[in-house]
Design a protein around this motif. Structure first.
Motif, short mmCIF file in Angstrom:
data_model
loop_
_atom_site.label_atom_id
_atom_site.label_comp_id
_atom_site.label_asym_id
_atom_site.label_seq_id
_atom_site.Cartn_x
_atom_site.Cartn_y
_atom_site.Cartn_z
N ASP A 1 0.82 -1.21 0.00
CA ASP A 1 0.00 0.00 0.00
C ASP A 1 0.86 1.27 0.00
OD1 ASP A 1 -2.55 1.28 0.15
OD2 ASP A 1 -2.03 1.83 2.21
N ILE A 2 1.95 1.22 0.76
CA ILE A 2 2.86 2.39 0.79
C ILE A 2 3.47 2.58 -0.60
CG2 ILE A 2 5.09 3.21 1.69
CD1 ILE A 2 4.29 1.90 4.38
N PHE A 3 3.89 1.48 -1.22
CA PHE A 3 4.52 1.55 -2.55
C PHE A 3 3.54 2.12 -3.58
CE2 PHE A 3 6.53 -1.23 -6.13
CZ PHE A 3 7.28 -0.15 -6.58
N ILE A 4 2.34 1.55 -3.62
CA ILE A 4 1.37 1.96 -4.64
C ILE A 4 0.89 3.39 -4.41
CG2 ILE A 4 -0.89 1.43 -5.69
CD1 ILE A 4 1.33 -0.60 -6.40
N SER A 5 0.59 3.75 -3.15
CA SER A 5 0.14 5.13 -2.90
C SER A 5 1.24 6.12 -3.26
CB SER A 5 -0.26 5.39 -1.45
OG SER A 5 -0.75 4.27 -0.86
N SER A 6 2.50 5.74 -2.99
CA SER A 6 3.59 6.66 -3.31
C SER A 6 3.73 6.82 -4.82
CB SER A 6 4.92 6.15 -2.75
OG SER A 6 4.78 5.90 -1.38
N LEU A 7 3.52 5.73 -5.57
CA LEU A 7 3.58 5.85 -7.03
C LEU A 7 2.53 6.85 -7.51
CD1 LEU A 7 4.00 2.11 -8.13
CD2 LEU A 7 5.59 3.94 -8.67
N GLN B 1 2.91 -2.35 -14.19
CA GLN B 1 2.37 -2.84 -12.94
C GLN B 1 3.46 -2.82 -11.89
OE1 GLN B 1 1.82 -7.18 -14.40
NE2 GLN B 1 1.49 -7.32 -12.20
N ALA B 2 3.01 -2.78 -10.62
CA ALA B 2 3.97 -2.71 -9.53
C ALA B 2 3.39 -3.43 -8.33
CB ALA B 2 4.25 -1.24 -9.18
N GLY B 3 4.26 -3.83 -7.44
CA GLY B 3 3.80 -4.50 -6.22
C GLY B 3 4.99 -4.86 -5.36
N ALA B 4 4.69 -5.33 -4.15
CA ALA B 4 5.76 -5.75 -3.25
C ALA B 4 5.72 -7.26 -3.09
CB ALA B 4 5.59 -5.06 -1.90
#
Ligand code: XMP
Length: 505
Positions: free
Chosen positions: A409-415, A426-429
């Motif tokens: 969630d931190i990664f996607i919201s920051s993107l 696409q992105a994810g952890a």
């Protein structure tokens, strides 16, 4: 709808042929080399692909050319050699295997396949055998310095062959050659586009489904949402969409997505099956086993829910082309079982309806846009059906899911905040099954590591790691380590596909 059939002899670039034809607004289908449809009056031409085999290999794929009748045929590499050999020509091992760039040193201007193709054009070669003798009466259409029969034709039999790969980007004149084949030889109308796809698919769906009702598995992603909108247009309220909470979705995703779907006027039921999935996955570490369990879990839920509804005979899914190609390779290697293809049980009590199974992702998006899907849903990154299960390496527990959801969630919201979300495919952890030593304050920590994965791509068949700014990665890493309890290390994945894949499992 007129179409061109691409017979797949197992080449790595068969899908590219399909892409190039679609870009020319020609509808085409890839079929296994021996599955040419006998009674399809809409076929206007056939392309025979390359192959990993030599025509002399015992295991080489063969097809009955008589079945292709009078249709225009274009053989590419192995496809060209196969036709030449079957009709009495000679194919022999080349003195040295030839890979890479070559230039056309001769072109027969009488061959329509080479209309507007210039001498000295670059073509891409990749072959071990070469055609040393053509059948009687066949003509050479092009040569390179090393390959005399770089292209041939025999107009009376409607046969063309090229030794090089016109579908590959490096073949400068490749698109022109394919265009000449479809327009000048097959006389294709070239009117296939998202609009005509919607029109013909809705018509077909109405005809096939009659008065039956359908349940559709929604995943929250673009594919299943577009499939739902198409079916909604065809059969309206006889479509019931089911959105399953597997417990493996992204943070808050279940509620957010349910809200978005209701706004689209779809008839949606949300089912919380997280306990079922967690208990069936308990202790399972093998990626393929996880995928199969999840695939079957979805089907269990759909069958269960459909029993509660009246007259349901069909299960619809948002399967798209790359799912089918990657799951069911004709050479027998399964790269990954995509849940909506590889996970189906042998005996399914519902008939399967997959209206997007022949589309690439960008085509699905174009169809969605025309159907009025809002950008917020349309531009969502792809997310795999098995969800975070294939992003948690090793066994899955609710605690690990919660940790990964927070980091993701931190990664996607920051993107989104940095306006980078739409710039990556696409992105994810990914949560690793190892612990690492760290220091926080004056304390030693021994906690998990996550990997951030972001890629650029056009259709997920190939992908490059996204070159995200270092300052951005530093900020995300800092925030994850400070805020997500249980993580003390963040790494960034710099592998491309191939040789890696987008998901880690
Ligand atoms: P890979 O990891 O094979 O992924 O490079 C290619 C694309 O497919 C997505 N993916 C899936 N989608 N069910 C899906 O609906 C699946 O089982 C599945 N596995 C991978 C992946 O996220 C990427 O976009």
């Amino acid at each position: 709808m007129e179409k061109i059939i691409i017979l797949d002899f197992g080449s790595q670039t068969t899908q590219l042929i399909a892409r190039r034809l679609r870009e020319l607004n020609v509808y085409c289908e890839i079929l296994p080399f021996n599955k040419f449809p006998e009674k399809d009056s809409e076929v206007i031409g056939v392309i025979l692909s390359g192959s990993p085999f030599s025509v002399y290999d015992e295991k080489a794929f063969k097809t009955n050319l008589d079945k292709l009748q009078e249709l225009p045929k274009l053989g590419i590499c192995y496809g060209a050699q196969f036709m030449a050999k079957e009709w009495g020509g000679k194919v022999e091992p080349a003195p040295s295997r030839e890979y890479g760039r070559a230039r056309l040193t001769f072109i027969d201007k009488d061959d329509v396949l080479f209309t507007n193709v210039d001498l000295d054009s670059q073509v891409w070669m990749s072959h071990g055998d070469t055609i040393t003798e053509l059948p009687l009466g066949w003509k050479i259409s092009a040569s390179t310095a090393d390959v005399k029969v770089a292209a041939y034709r025999v107009e009376e039999k409607h046969i063309w062959g090229v030794q090089f790969h016109p579908e590959v980007y490096h073949s400068e004149c490749g698109t022109k050659i394919l265009e000449n084949f479809v327009k000048k030889i097959c006389r294709a109308k070239c009117d296939w586009n998202a609009e005509s796809f919607i029109e013909s698919t809705v018509k077909d769906l109405k005809k096939t489904l009659g008065e039956d009702s359908v349940v559709l598995g929604l995943s929250g992603g673009v594919d299943s949402s577009v499939a739902a909108m198409l079916l909604n247009r065809a059969i309206g309220k006889r479509l019931t969409c089911i959105f399953v909470d597997t417990g493996l979705l992204r943070k808050n995703e279940f509620n957010d997505v349910m809200k978005a779907y209701r706004g689209l006027g779809l008839n949606v039921i949300g089912v919380d099956a997280s306990n079922k999935f967690f208990s069936e996955l308990k202790g399972v570490e093998d990626p393929e086993k996880k995928r199969k369990i999840i695939g079957k879990g979805f089907i269990d839920v759909f069958e269960e829910e459909s029993k509660k509804l009246e007259g349901v005979k069909w299960l619809a899914q948002g399967t798209i082309y790359p799912d089918c190609i990657e799951s069911l390779s004709i050479t027998g290697t399964t790269i990954k079982s995509h849940h909506n293809v590889g996970g189906l049980p042998e005996k399914l009590n519902l008939k399967l309806c997959e209206p997007l199974r022949l589309l690439f992702k960008d085509e699905v998006r174009a169809v969605g846009k025309l159907l009025g899907m809002p950008d917020k849903l349309l531009k969502r990154h792809p997310f795999p059906g098995p969800g975070l299960a294939v992003r948690i390496l090793g066994d899955i527990t609710p605690e690990k899911v919660a940790i990964l959801q927070d980091a993701d969630d931190i990664f996607i919201s920051s993107l989104r905040e940095w306006n980078l979300y739409d710039k990556v495919w696409q992105a994810g952890a990914i949560l690793l099954p190892v612990k690492t030593v760290g220091v926080m304050g004056d304390e030693r920590t021994y906690e998990r590591a996550v990997v951030l994965r972001a890629v650029t791509s056009t259709d997920a068949m190939t992908a490059d790691w996204a070159h995200l700014p270092f300052e951005f990665l530093a900020k995300v890493s800092n925030e994850i380590i400070n805020k997500v309890k249980g993580i003390n290390r963040v790494a960034y994945d710099i592998s491309s596909k191939p040789p890696s894949t987008i998901e880690w499992e």
